[in-house]
Design an enzyme around this catalytic site. Structure first.
Site, PDB file in Angstrom:
ATOM      1  N   SER A 127       0.836  -1.197   0.000  1.00 44.20           N
ATOM      2  CA  SER A 127       0.000   0.000   0.000  1.00 44.20           C
ATOM      3  C   SER A 127       0.879   1.260   0.000  1.00 44.20           C
ATOM      4  CB  SER A 127      -0.952  -0.047   1.192  1.00 44.20           C
ATOM      5  OG  SER A 127      -1.928   0.957   1.122  1.00 44.20           O
ATOM      6  N   ARG A 172     -11.566   6.243  10.413  1.00 45.03           N
ATOM      7  CA  ARG A 172     -11.180   4.839  10.391  1.00 45.03           C
ATOM      8  C   ARG A 172     -12.299   3.964   9.835  1.00 45.03           C
ATOM      9  NH1 ARG A 172      -6.669   1.838   9.966  1.00 45.03           N
ATOM     10  NH2 ARG A 172      -6.699  -0.034  11.226  1.00 45.03           N
ATOM     11  N   ASP A 217      -8.887  -6.501  -4.421  1.00 46.58           N
ATOM     12  CA  ASP A 217      -8.505  -5.186  -3.897  1.00 46.58           C
ATOM     13  C   ASP A 217      -9.115  -4.116  -4.796  1.00 46.58           C
ATOM     14  OD1 ASP A 217      -7.292  -2.878  -2.994  1.00 46.58           O
ATOM     15  OD2 ASP A 217      -5.248  -3.650  -3.100  1.00 46.58           O
ATOM     16  N   HIS A 272      -7.961  -5.167  -0.107  1.00 45.84           N
ATOM     17  CA  HIS A 272      -6.683  -4.470   0.022  1.00 45.84           C
ATOM     18  C   HIS A 272      -5.833  -5.063   1.152  1.00 45.84           C
ATOM     19  CE1 HIS A 272      -3.876  -1.238  -0.440  1.00 45.84           C
ATOM     20  NE2 HIS A 272      -4.052  -0.805   0.786  1.00 45.84           N
ATOM     21  N   ASP A 273      -6.462  -5.435   2.233  1.00 44.67           N
ATOM     22  CA  ASP A 273      -5.726  -5.962   3.388  1.00 44.67           C
ATOM     23  C   ASP A 273      -5.090  -7.325   3.139  1.00 44.67           C
ATOM     24  OD1 ASP A 273      -5.905  -3.826   5.049  1.00 44.67           O
ATOM     25  OD2 ASP A 273      -7.414  -4.655   6.391  1.00 44.67           O
TER      26      ASP A 273
END
Lengths: 375, 375
Positions: A154, A224, A319, A352-353
């Site tokens: 990232s 968040r 992602d 994405h994680d």
């Protein structure tokens, strides 16, 4: 507790750099400190050093755990350790909290020597390129002329890419994972919502909340929550939470109805308790500004013409924050420059994680690439 | 000003229903008012009436403009008018502000007869099914036994679908556009961020902000900003804004750098000036709760077994909020019940908001379908 094959008990170190750092914005930072950790041993040739760069909310604590806090395991512990893909029997691995961070390096929570008070909003804006410059000072301090590799996912991947352009003689391999050569309008839009959540929180006090003895918790929590949605894939969220009800029936109120609401609130609350709002703002701007092609009329290949490293680029099928197409932009620009590139598009459900997980295909590719690096 | 072939000057009407309405939540609303508009003329057989249902932020003002406010053109004016796909020379078109709305129908801004004060947070939660029940009272009032069609996009499409299940004898055609049979976990997550932005605004006062003489502007603004991202496609946002800079260079500050930031702030500010926060909260919950299959063990086909209408279902290629796959779920369930369905997946770059545009392919399909409805 750390996983099997952990690097075990680790301790953070701290280094102070006395000479000023001229930032990309034009501002100058008078000296600064970086907090870092190292795992493994630097060899005599100083040829086995690997820098791991963190993303938005990461830190220098990459692997192992602290003697007095065994539950606090490094954020990439599944990658770094003896026998792990980034093998600490072979490599000397360095993690650093970036300049402007909130885990101990000089940042908005630090005291401004010019005023004797915390920087807060007066901390200058730092960019990916500034992080590279600061990390280079750390390399000097550690006696590392050239990194065997710079690795990041990232925003961390952007740092690896920036290293290859900015200091091409000092990096042999760049591992750019789940990253992008620049943010899209949609990426910036999500960052902007997060920023507006923070700056419009009445407890933000134009960034001087610490001076006022408060924290913009509401804003950080919202930032968040919206970020978290973009880290997960739609499909994984569907599988993990779907429309599961927290209490078995619809409440017809604004209490938690669905498990996903409970999850997001929990993640937001947890984050708002420990992360610094000014650092969060700055990190999102570092993301927004990153665009190595900007000074080359949008031509990424031209921007990468100076690069000499070999590259490992990886993306993940689900992602949608930095989709595989964004990694392919990097790959095309590297190939245009006849640089060596290994590219993998990995089927993984975690969005994405995914880059933080130990997906077997992903880790076996990383292992193979890293095993082939000579030290 | 209205477009060519406009219905011209229109005026809102108001009707009061004195008898209580039992809501899905179990709460009872003692009488209520609905604000509505009509275009065209109801025929003698009362067979040409079309109900247009609005989505999250829409209203009863679908077409034409007001004599004293010529710039205030109805939100679906490109669809409704003489010679337009929903032709007012043939159809009698009805738009209604849903119960709980903030455009004049009874809602959180109305005075609670039990207390003599505004409802605010005490307004009971209303659902898609409650809207159908309230709209049925309006149909009774207008002398419409059966709608020739009920039409809606997004949350409006859910109302068309609900009509076909709840009052199957009273609807001949349902046009369900850019909709879904229920929200995904990701859809709910975005709604939850919007809600938390509103309820955590210090000016929200647990929903009784009107009583306190304030408006949770910050929360509404953030809610709209995050919502807006999901209405547009990534590609369209890229084409429209990309990484265009507002001032030609990076600011290295938290002022607007990129055009997309300016656009989002503008949209958020505009929305926060006129939309009611309690209505916004309720609309998002109506979306979250909608799930006709819920009482059929998740079996949408079973839920639709009662439907008798013919269906037009349409989705848009770049809609990632309610992607084409979500419309296909509806189509499959309808086909399972051997109902007549026309389905179109339309290539359009504008994401979820495509349903509001006059894409030629989309409008020609709507026109063809509506022309074939006998009145």
């Amino acid at each position: 507790m750390s996983s099997e094959n952990s690097v075990g008990v680790v301790a953070a170190q701290r280094v102070r750099f006395a000479s000023p750092l001229l930032l990309k914005s034009g501002a100058e930072l008078p000296g600064f400190e970086l907090v870092f950790e190292t795992y493994g041993t630097l060899n005599a040739a100083q040829s086995n050093a690997v820098l791991v760069c963190h993303a938005l909310s990461g830190s220098h604590h990459i692997a192992g755990h602290y003697a007095d806090d065994p539950e606090n395991v490094g954020w990439w512990d599944n990658l770094v350790g003896p026998g792990k893909p980034l093998d600490t029997r072979k490599f000397f691995v360095v993690g650093v909290n970036n300049l402007g961070g909130c885990y101990g390096s000089t940042g908005p929570l630090s005291v401004n020597p010019a005023t004797g008070r915390r920087y807060g909003a007066d901390f200058p804006m730092v960019t990916v390129e500034d992080w590279v410059a600061a990390q280079a000072r750390l390399a000097d301090h550690l006696g590392i002329a050239t990194w065997a590799a710079v690795v990041g996912g990232s925003l961390g991947g952007m740092q690896a890419l920036a290293w290859s352009i900015q200091l091409p003689q000092r990096i042999r391999h760049a591992l750019v994972i789940a990253s992008a050569p620049k943010l899209s309008a949609q990426n910036i839009a999500f960052n902007e919502v997060a920023r507006q959540a923070i700056v419009s929180d009445p407890d933000f006090h134009a960034g001087h909340y610490a001076e006022n003895g408060v924290i913009p918790t509401r804003g950080l929590r919202l930032a968040r929550m919206v970020g978290h949605i973009t880290y997960l894939s739609d499909s994984q969220m569907g599988e993990k939470f779907g429309r599961q009800l927290r209490h078995g029936a619809h409440n017809f109120s604004y209490d938690v109805d669905f498990e996903i609401e409970s999850y997001l609130r929990y993640q937001g609350d947890k984050f708002a308790r420990f992360f610094d709002a000014n650092t969060y703002l700055m990190m999102t701007k570092a993301l927004d500004y990153f665009d190595p092609a900007y000074e080359y009329d949008g031509n990424l290949a031209a921007a990468l013409a100076r690069a000499q490293a070999s590259f490992f680029v990886a993306s993940f099928s689900t992602d949608w924050r930095f989709a595989p197409a964004r990694s392919r932009e990097i790959v095309f620009a590297l190939l245009h420059n006849r640089l060596r590139v290994a590219y993998a598009e990995i089927e993984c459900d975690a969005g994405h994680d995914s880059f933080l997980l130990d997906d077997p295909h992903y880790h076996s590719l990383l292992r193979a690439y890293l095993e082939n690096i000579s030290v």
